[in-house]
Design an enzyme around this catalytic site. Structure first.
Site, PDB file in Angstrom:
ATOM      1  N   HIS A 228     -15.229  -8.317   3.177  1.00 31.78           N
ATOM      2  CA  HIS A 228     -15.448  -8.259   2.068  1.00 31.78           C
ATOM      3  C   HIS A 228     -16.124  -6.880   0.864  1.00 31.78           C
ATOM      4  O   HIS A 228     -15.703  -7.582  -0.271  1.00 31.78           O
ATOM      5  CB  HIS A 228     -16.178  -9.682   2.073  1.00 31.78           C
ATOM      6  CG  HIS A 228     -15.767 -11.011   0.380  1.00 31.78           C
ATOM      7  ND1 HIS A 228     -14.918 -10.317  -0.566  1.00 31.78           N
ATOM      8  CD2 HIS A 228     -15.816 -11.812   0.136  1.00 31.78           C
ATOM      9  CE1 HIS A 228     -14.559 -11.124  -1.425  1.00 31.78           C
ATOM     10  NE2 HIS A 228     -15.143 -12.190  -1.578  1.00 31.78           N
TER      11      HIS A 228
ATOM     12  N   ASP B 292     -10.771  -8.133  -1.786  1.00 25.57           N
ATOM     13  CA  ASP B 292     -11.011  -9.191  -1.954  1.00 25.57           C
ATOM     14  C   ASP B 292     -10.468 -10.355  -1.626  1.00 25.57           C
ATOM     15  O   ASP B 292      -9.305 -10.795  -1.449  1.00 25.57           O
ATOM     16  CB  ASP B 292     -10.790  -9.085  -3.800  1.00 25.57           C
ATOM     17  CG  ASP B 292     -10.976  -8.111  -4.114  1.00 25.57           C
ATOM     18  OD1 ASP B 292     -12.436  -7.527  -3.993  1.00 25.57           O
ATOM     19  OD2 ASP B 292     -10.875  -7.426  -5.178  1.00 25.57           O
TER      20      ASP B 292
END
Length: 423
Positions: free
Chosen positions: A395, A399
């Site tokens: 992450h 995204d």
């Protein structure tokens, strides 16, 4: 007579230390030129160390699980002639029976001293009852020897490192006699005893890499259900038409092709993240790591330039690399350099998983099992072949929206397999 000392060779690529994983000889053994003396591990590659001379082993320089520096003394062999050691020089002290290193904490690979510990407790006798689906640890040569002798390896107790079955264990099993080997075990008999498994070799590398990945990367997972009926029909058709001449196709080459096509629109996912330098490197080439289970643990051989391979080319390369990995013959180059990883447990894949990233990659795609289920298609209930894709992403780089759209793109390609080949 003289002494020939063999030092830990320079494996290359700036490697300063390697882990000694297995001895194939012991003090007192006679060895011949090119006979494999020991196995050592560098990152994920296992390297055989052969003997350059004929002679008698007089000293071992390390224990399984020990991290040894390049250039340190590995083994001393008594040879005819002067040898390569001056008379005044003292060879390494003999290790008559090298104990197994204790389970190590997850530390840096550069650790130079092993932690000594008592040998694992071993039950009396050469026979052991394993579960029917439990695969015992053994080299390909031992497996072939057992097959030739008609011995089921799962019944043989291994006395090598981490319970590895050795040639001597097969001999002990035969010496025990078939009457004992076939003795039934009471279904409800109490079981006692413990077995300590030293965390060395590949198992230690896996532990280090998995913990490193979960500590450094910000994992998040995304699961999507895919209708693979059409791609399975295409696969069956291609195998029927070309299987005899080009080889059979599994689902994996189609998944590799889907990754390649989808990554064209999501270059940020075909990337590596150097978190120390704070640099993301996007790669044009798609080097797909294919997680493969072997006797010594999970390995990830790499299908290089998957973007330039046909279905059959990918299939042949996956098969070749998987065989090399399972036999412990995959080279360092074949086990490094992937840009994205594909992992599959085959028919036992379950309905969902949370795969761990193969750092420094930022994405991994896990394949779950295919099941037939009733589905509603255009208002009608029909039987379709369904499969989940379980994916994980870093992450810090990827995204959530991009990850979801990437998996949806793969879904669209597999559900309409003709689009895999439309430029």
């Amino acid at each position: 007579m003289g002494t020939h000392v063999i030092k830990m060779p320079d494996i290359g690529e700036g490697i300063a230390e390697v882990e000694l994983t297995v001895w194939h000889v012991k003090v007192g053994d006679m060895v011949v030129e090119d006979q494999v003396l020991a196995d050592v591990m560098t990152d994920k590659a296992i390297v055989d160390i052969p003997s350059p001379v004929h002679g008698k082993v007089i000293a071992l320089g390390g224990q399984p699980g020990e991290v040894m520096a390049v250039g340190s003394i590995l083994i001393s062999i008594e040879v005819e002639g002067a040898g390569n050691v001056k008379e005044s020089a003292q060879p390494v002290a003999a290790v008559k029976e090298a104990p197994v290193a204790a389970p190590a904490k997850v530390e840096a690979v550069a650790e130079s001293k092993p932690v000594a510990a008592p040998r694992p407790a071993v039950c009396q006798g050469p026979m052991v009852a394993r579960e029917a689906d439990e695969r015992p640890l053994a080299s390909p040569a031992v497996r072939k020897h057992a097959l030739d002798l008609g011995i089921q390896l799962r019944l043989v107790r291994g006395t090598g490192p981490a319970g590895r079955v050795l040639h001597e264990d097969l001999d002990a099993y035969l010496a025990q006699g078939e009457s004992n080997a076939s003795a039934p075990v009471a279904a409800y008999a109490q079981r006692t005893g413990e077995q300590q498994i030293p965390v060395i070799g590949m198992r230690r590398k896996i532990a280090q890499r998995m913990q490193d990945a979960t500590q450094r990367a910000a994992h998040f997972s995304y699961v999507e259900e895919i209708d693979v009926t059409a791609v399975e029909e295409l696969r069956a058709h291609l195998n029927e038409k070309h299987g005899a001449t080009r080889g059979k196709l599994t689902l994996l080459p189609f998944l590799v092709r889907a990754l390649v096509v989808a990554l064209r629109d999501f270059p940020q996912i075909n990337a590596r993240y150097d978190d120390e330098a704070q640099v993301i490197t996007r790669l044009g080439a798609v080097h797909v790591g294919v997680a493969t289970q072997s006797d010594i643990g999970l390995m990830v051989p790499v299908v290089r330039h998957a973007e330039a391979r046909s279905l059959w080319d990918s299939a042949q390369e996956i098969s070749r690399l998987a065989t090399a990995a399972r036999n412990g013959k995959a080279s360092r180059d074949e086990l490094s350099g992937s840009t994205i990883t594909l992992t599959s447990l085959g028919a036992l894949g379950g309905i969902v998983s949370t795969p761990v990233l193969n750092l420094p990659e930022v994405a991994i795609v896990g394949v779950n099992k295919i099941v037939e289920r009733p589905m509603v298609v255009k208002g009608q209930i029909v039987i379709r072949k369904m499969m989940n894709l379980s994916s994980s992403f870093d992450h810090r780089v990827v995204d959530g929206m991009d990850a979801a759209q990437f998996i949806q793109a793969i879904r669209g390609l597999l559900e309409q397999p003709a689009t895999l080949f439309v430029e």
